[in-house]
Design an enzyme around this catalytic site. Sequence first.
Site, mmCIF file in Angstrom:
data_model
loop_
_atom_site.group_PDB
_atom_site.id
_atom_site.type_symbol
_atom_site.label_atom_id
_atom_site.label_comp_id
_atom_site.label_asym_id
_atom_site.label_seq_id
_atom_site.Cartn_x
_atom_site.Cartn_y
_atom_site.Cartn_z
ATOM 1 N N ASP A 1 -1.991 -1.164 -0.752
ATOM 2 C CA ASP A 1 -3.643 -0.619 -1.561
ATOM 3 C C ASP A 1 -4.511 -1.429 -0.335
ATOM 4 O O ASP A 1 -4.597 -2.962 -0.449
ATOM 5 C CB ASP A 1 -3.587 -0.375 -2.647
ATOM 6 C CG ASP A 1 -4.688 0.235 -3.472
ATOM 7 O OD1 ASP A 1 -5.752 0.443 -2.894
ATOM 8 O OD2 ASP A 1 -5.359 -0.824 -3.990
ATOM 9 N N ASP B 1 -10.702 4.721 7.083
ATOM 10 C CA ASP B 1 -9.935 5.849 8.357
ATOM 11 C C ASP B 1 -9.323 6.726 6.996
ATOM 12 O O ASP B 1 -7.653 6.433 7.317
ATOM 13 C CB ASP B 1 -9.326 5.090 9.087
ATOM 14 C CG ASP B 1 -8.701 6.361 9.992
ATOM 15 O OD1 ASP B 1 -8.565 7.612 10.173
ATOM 16 O OD2 ASP B 1 -7.197 6.439 10.609
#
Lengths: 328, 328, 328, 328
Positions: free
Chosen positions: D157, D175
């Site tokens: 994460d 992104d």
Amino acid sequence: MGDISRFNGNGSSAAGDGRRKSCWYEEEIEQDLRWCYALNGILHTGESQYQDIALLDTKPFGKALVIDGKLQSAEIDEFIYHECLVHPALLHQMNPRNVFIMGGGEGSTAREILRHKTVDRVVMCDIDEEVVDFCKSYLVANREAFCDLRLQLVINDARAELKKIEERFDVIIGDLADPIEDGPCYQLYTKSFYESILKPRLKEDGIFVTQAGPAGVFSHTEVFSCIYNTLRNVFRYVVPYSAHIPSYADTWGWIMASDTPFTLDSEELDSRIRQRINGENRYLDGKTFASSSLLSKAVRKSLAKETQVYTEDTAKFIYGHGTCHKQL
Amino acid sequence: MGDISRFNGNGSSAAGDGRRKSCWYEEEIEQDLRWCYALNGILHTGESQYQDIALLDTKPFGKALVIDGKLQSAEIDEFIYHECLVHPALLHQMNPRNVFIMGGGEGSTAREILRHKTVDRVVMCDIDEEVVDFCKSYLVANREAFCDLRLQLVINDARAELKKIEERFDVIIGDLADPIEDGPCYQLYTKSFYESILKPRLKEDGIFVTQAGPAGVFSHTEVFSCIYNTLRNVFRYVVPYSAHIPSYADTWGWIMASDTPFTLDSEELDSRIRQRINGENRYLDGKTFASSSLLSKAVRKSLAKETQVYTEDTAKFIYGHGTCHKQL
Amino acid sequence: MGDISRFNGNGSSAAGDGRRKSCWYEEEIEQDLRWCYALNGILHTGESQYQDIALLDTKPFGKALVIDGKLQSAEIDEFIYHECLVHPALLHQMNPRNVFIMGGGEGSTAREILRHKTVDRVVMCDIDEEVVDFCKSYLVANREAFCDLRLQLVINDARAELKKIEERFDVIIGDLADPIEDGPCYQLYTKSFYESILKPRLKEDGIFVTQAGPAGVFSHTEVFSCIYNTLRNVFRYVVPYSAHIPSYADTWGWIMASDTPFTLDSEELDSRIRQRINGENRYLDGKTFASSSLLSKAVRKSLAKETQVYTEDTAKFIYGHGTCHKQL
Amino acid sequence: MGDISRFNGNGSSAAGDGRRKSCWYEEEIEQDLRWCYALNGILHTGESQYQDIALLDTKPFGKALVIDGKLQSAEIDEFIYHECLVHPALLHQMNPRNVFIMGGGEGSTAREILRHKTVDRVVMCDIDEEVVDFCKSYLVANREAFCDLRLQLVINDARAELKKIEERFDVIIGDLADPIEDGPCYQLYTKSFYESILKPRLKEDGIFVTQAGPAGVFSHTEVFSCIYNTLRNVFRYVVPYSAHIPSYADTWGWIMASDTPFTLDSEELDSRIRQRINGENRYLDGKTFASSSLLSKAVRKSLAKETQVYTEDTAKFIYGHGTCHKQL
């Protein structure tokens, strides 16, 4: 019957969703690409000598004028197309008083021109009387424009009309279908038409501007680059510019041309907008035009390399734009 | 302008094709199966307390009534549904004089019943007054039926109405939405409703018939087999039958039930059709009913094995038919 | 990271739904009518000298063979088409030993024939070797049939082959594309072909059966009624029959013809099924055939009135079925 | 058989057309707006712990990566998205050596970064190992990038990773999926994340850039204006810019932010492109960025008026972008 409100609620939501997505308008952008929008209704349909015409009530774009199966103008974003078509040319002209529109039967182009305080005469020359009548009746936003005393409506082929008349104009605007091979508007985009018929009807510092088809990273090769190159062979100064129009599912292009250079920067444009245009533009201002007229590297390279010129003999094909929507 | 006829021809054909395929109605038969028909127009739309309603002008099926997003009735083939729903029961009954319709607000069921010379009273009980008014106004084919003095229109829940009244009927017809779990019509398909409310309102030799949902080789398991099995638990004689309806993209089912046996062969049916029915049937005659009531091996096996009975507690799901179109 | 399971659950369900409906196969039933089914994948595609071929994995119908853009055969319901094509003719023949298939490259027709214990020789004559090879490789259900020693595979035009050989058959089966004007199979449906080429290759009590196109209440006028009328001009006894095939979105038709009368009732058919056919039919039994061969009033009337005969000179058009999928 | 070449020609053309338009991918841009592209095939499909993933072979856009039902990246125009995401930030940074990518598992972002000669370290932190593996295997254009020794791939994460590490970066690139309410990426767009987690990992003259959702004349209000306003509350200098991406059917937005001013004009950008970037950009150069960062009047007005800030408590909804494609 105590359950009715529950059923009703239940039913409505199901109904709402079901109904909302059931009627669709399907536009073929290319043979293998479709743009589909849900419909609330089909408001009016008609048929002229030249074209089929419909006014749709679409969910994503509001009311939309569809001619020969192609969306021409949607309530939600037609202001982008028409502000871009009209204002750059009129603003760059020193003192535009008379303007000639080739096509434009929808009335929106005239509406934007008539916002200019300097303008005292607009000639709109469209070949299709029924389309003009249809738009007069149904396009509420253009009603005032159609009634403006400065507007003269001529039903004729634009080429024949320009050949016939002797008046010269500050600005001539091409609001026509794209130049497709064997298509009816093709001859209104050729080098010889520009040179021998159109240019003589422009005043010396007059400006010609035309819609110029799709101008996306790939789609600009359909007609945009050729119109650009053709105009470059006829006028000394040529400015291509573009803007994304959501309801067209593409970036659109326009090209402005003149023998007088275009020298305004964005502050000067903003200042002329304030001085000359009644009401406020929603899309176009100085910075917007600066951005619009700076094409991306990919498009600039492609335009620079373009060698084709539209003549009576050559043509380029653009998919599915086969009929002249506004003018023969 | 000498080229106009050529352009026009060109334009028209392109226009014709383009326009013809642009507006579509998309019906989700199942989540992963769609039935899409081109539209000429959206004639009328409305909304009642219970349902959304639209009258579409479709290219393949003519005018079509769409309720809550599902095609209910198409000009081109509604005669199949309504002849199959009405005539077998009325013909098998010895002398049908009064008929009760649960739902049926569209008017076509009443129209077919009123063609029977023996009938002197039809009660149509639909909960949705707006739908009835909509159909009265727009469905030209049913106008005469709506004005027939033998027709009594009641706006009420069919269960409540059948509970309240004391009249007994020769034939009761269920023209309702399918019995879906938590759906508003579910309770009009249960064993207890049939036993305690509906059957007491039938005369001793009375016949009940109901539309019974899709009856295709696979789709009959949605509700058809369960309605069949439920009725088998309530009546001594039960006759399921089916017919392909093009605009539904499926074979449809009906079930007829009585405590009196159904004994007519196809010649006797044809003879009663000649004697009793005004005008000529387009779809149904003796042989057609013989064929319709001979189900295929696959469906017969599946019906024979069905064990589920609709009760207030059990239910079966049918995709996308979640709202009661005609009746609560 | 404690929230991941929630996000994941969330994501999966959204993904599941989104993904499920994104890839679609769109079949144009008519120009203004589409049948669209969701896809899991495109398993194999190929191209032969004559046709394009694909094996799709569809959500509603399982694996489906698509030739030249038309669904030919879907895993879920091809048994309906092939049981109806093969068994009625073979069962009505006294003792079918050799069978000739015109077309049939998919292999399913041969598979059904080979279930008959009486059969010791099947000739399958298909013009398209690549299609046959494609089906051999990918249609698992027909593998055994393709390997059966009783099957002789001939790659040739069926007309040329029937002209050339001298063998006479108990049953000839037409598993070809519909007879469309200028279409490649048209000549395999004409009166002169039936009379001079096909019939001489049938034994005296031989039976010819052919698929005969859509046979719905409206669609039967496309080719079904003409094939019927043409055969009526060539054979003494002609039996048209039909069945709804879900993946075709229509009722389909077949026609059986012979100079020997068809006299079996449904019990006799059932008894022959038990005696002669290995394994159990899923769709067809005596009652199913009785139902299938009792056409509805609308279709019967239309067939009775049909006057057209397929000859080399006349033809009728059927929309979108323009290429011969199985045979030239 | 003399007619075969004719039939074949006939067949092929029909087949070609029919086949060409039969398989479609349908993307719901909004609930009432669809973007449909024809498919040649479905090349690969997979499912990870978090997402569904597919590689499609589309007719209009070439190979396309689709995650959770949304087109992420199409062969034909992914260069626009990735050049716009990567180069402006790296070029404006004085000497970018290390870069951190949040998400980016497709590999194209890393590919563009690795073209910069100054860069000696790229950390790509994506939570979904299966997606990364899928892209490694199938996206040929990014193979070299995935093998570049300067690239460190971390499966984690991004928030957890940025919290854990102590390295500071010249450029951090977002992104990620759009910040939708209750969506899994929402927390990677909040003011508190930017302030307390992301900004501390940027060097003093570091630059953060993020994809920022649709940025069209209307669609910019979905998330673009809020991301802009949130960043304006965290960084001293914020530059929003946009470009039309054909396969997205919209104009897309990115936002660059820093505490160091952005002062390069388009000549300086061009000069840095020449000095620092290996190979030639297809889309972005100095003028293109100048145009992209000059937003239209409509969007500029709307951004100026935006007051919402993404916090853990507030959120804005964006239709159909409900799952985090690249990162939790």
